[in-house]
Design an enzyme around this catalytic site. Structure first.
Site, PDB file in Angstrom:
ATOM      1  N   TYR A 155      -1.440  -0.867  10.400  1.00  0.00           N
ATOM      2  CA  TYR A 155      -1.553  -1.138   8.524  1.00  0.00           C
ATOM      3  C   TYR A 155      -0.152  -0.643   8.683  1.00  0.00           C
ATOM      4  O   TYR A 155      -0.214  -0.951   7.562  1.00  0.00           O
ATOM      5  CB  TYR A 155      -3.060  -0.268   8.909  1.00  0.00           C
ATOM      6  N   SER A 200       0.718  -1.625   0.143  1.00  0.00           N
ATOM      7  CA  SER A 200       0.073   0.039  -0.059  1.00  0.00           C
ATOM      8  C   SER A 200       1.172   0.907   0.008  1.00  0.00           C
ATOM      9  O   SER A 200       2.129   1.330   0.167  1.00  0.00           O
ATOM     10  CB  SER A 200      -1.077   0.264   1.527  1.00  0.00           C
TER      11      SER A 200
END
Length: 250
Positions: free
Chosen positions: A155, A143
Site C-alpha cells: 500500500y 494517501s
C-alpha cells in the site's frame, strides 16, 4: 452550485465511500458524471436514487486494472456526454495489518495493479480526449501513506508511486493544459476502513488518528477533490493536497 458547470467527470471506485461522495457533490455542482466500480450492483442502487433526485450521474462496471475496460469507460463518457474534462482516480484497496513478512507476491501484485497501474491506465485512456477538448483536470487519490511509512509495504509503495507518477504526468501534460494533482487523505470513514471502528479500543485509536481526534467524513475529501477539479485551481498542477486532520504535521 455551479463550480463544475458544463464539466464531464469520470470517477472510479464509486460504489461507496469517497467515490460516491465525490460523484454526488460533482453532480450537485453542475457536472455530468460517469461513476465506475467493479461492484456494479451496489453502485447502481445509489446512482438510481441520485438520478431520481435530478443528478446527472450514469454508471458502468469497471475493472481499473483492465486496459480494455478503461477504453470502454472513456468511450462511454464521450458517448453519453460528448467529452471528458475530469478524471478522479479514486479506486483503491487497503490490506489491513499487512507487513513485509505476511505479504504474498499475489497480494503485492494486486495492490500495485489497482492502486498504481489503474491510475496510469486511466490517464492514458482519457488524455487523448482531453487534448482534443483543450485541457482537463486529473486527480489521483493517493494517501498520507504516499508521504510517510507505516501502512504496509504494498500500500505504501503504491501510494508513494502514485504521488510521484502524478508529478511526472503534471510536467508531461502541462503543455496540453491538463493539470494532474494528487489528493492525500488520512483516516476516512469508508467501507474500506470500517474494520477500524470495530477493533478493541477503537474509540481511543480513532482519537489518535489525527490531532483533531477523529476520522474524516468522505464528503470532506470530496470538497478537496472538487477544488482540484474546478477552474479555481487553474494554477495548481503536480501538487499534493493533504487532508488528514493534521496527522503528518506531528
Amino acid at each position: 452550485m455551479s463550480r463544475l458547470q458544463n464539466k464531464v467527470a469520470i470517477i472510479t471506485g464509486a460504489a461507496g465511500g469517497m467515490g460516491e461522495s465525490e460523484a454526488k457533490l460533482f453532480a450537485e455542482e453542475g457536472a455530468k458524471v460517469l461513476a465506475t466500480d467493479v461492484q456494479f450492483e451496489k453502485m447502481q442502487k445509489w446512482v438510481t436514487e441520485a438520478q431520481k433526485a435530478g443528478l446527472a450521474i450514469e454508471c458502468i462496471a469497471h475493472d481499473v486494472t483492465s486496459e480494455a475496460d478503461w477504453k470502454k469507460v472513456a468511450d462511454k463518457a464521450v458517448e453519453l456526454f460528448g467529452k471528458i474534462d475530469i478524471l478522479v482516480n479514486n479506486a483503491g484497496v487497503y490490506p489491513a495489518g499487512a507487513t513485509t513478512d505476511n505479504t504474498e507476491k499475489a497480494s503485492w501484485d494486486k495492490i500495485i495493479a489497482i492502486n498504481l497501474t489503474g491510475p496510469f491506465l486511466g490517464v492514458k485512456a482519457v488524455v487523448p480526449t482531453m487534448k482534443q477538448n483543450g485541457g482537463g483536470s486529473i486527480i489521483n487519490v493517493a494517501s498520507i501513506a504516499g508521504n510517510v511509512g507505516g501502512n504496509g509495504p504494498a500500500y505504501t509503495a503504491s501510494k508513494g508511486g502514485l504521488r510521484l507518477l502524478t508529478k511526472d504526468m503534471a510536467i508531461e501534460y502541462a503543455k496540453d493544459n491538463i493539470r494532474v494533482n494528487s489528493l492525500h487523505p488520512g483516516g476516512v470513514l469508508t467501507p474500506m476502513t470500517d474494520f477500524f471502528t470495530h477493533v478493541p479500543g477503537a474509540e481511543e485509536l480513532i482519537k489518535n488518528t489525527s490531532p483533531q481526534g477523529r476520522l474524516a467524513d468522505p464528503k470532506e475529501l470530496a470538497y478537496g477533490a472538487l477544488f482540484i477539479a474546478s477552474d479555481e485551481s487553474s494554477f495548481m498542477t503536480g501538487a499534493e493536497l493533504v487532508l488528514d486532520g493534521g496527522l503528518i504535521a506531528r
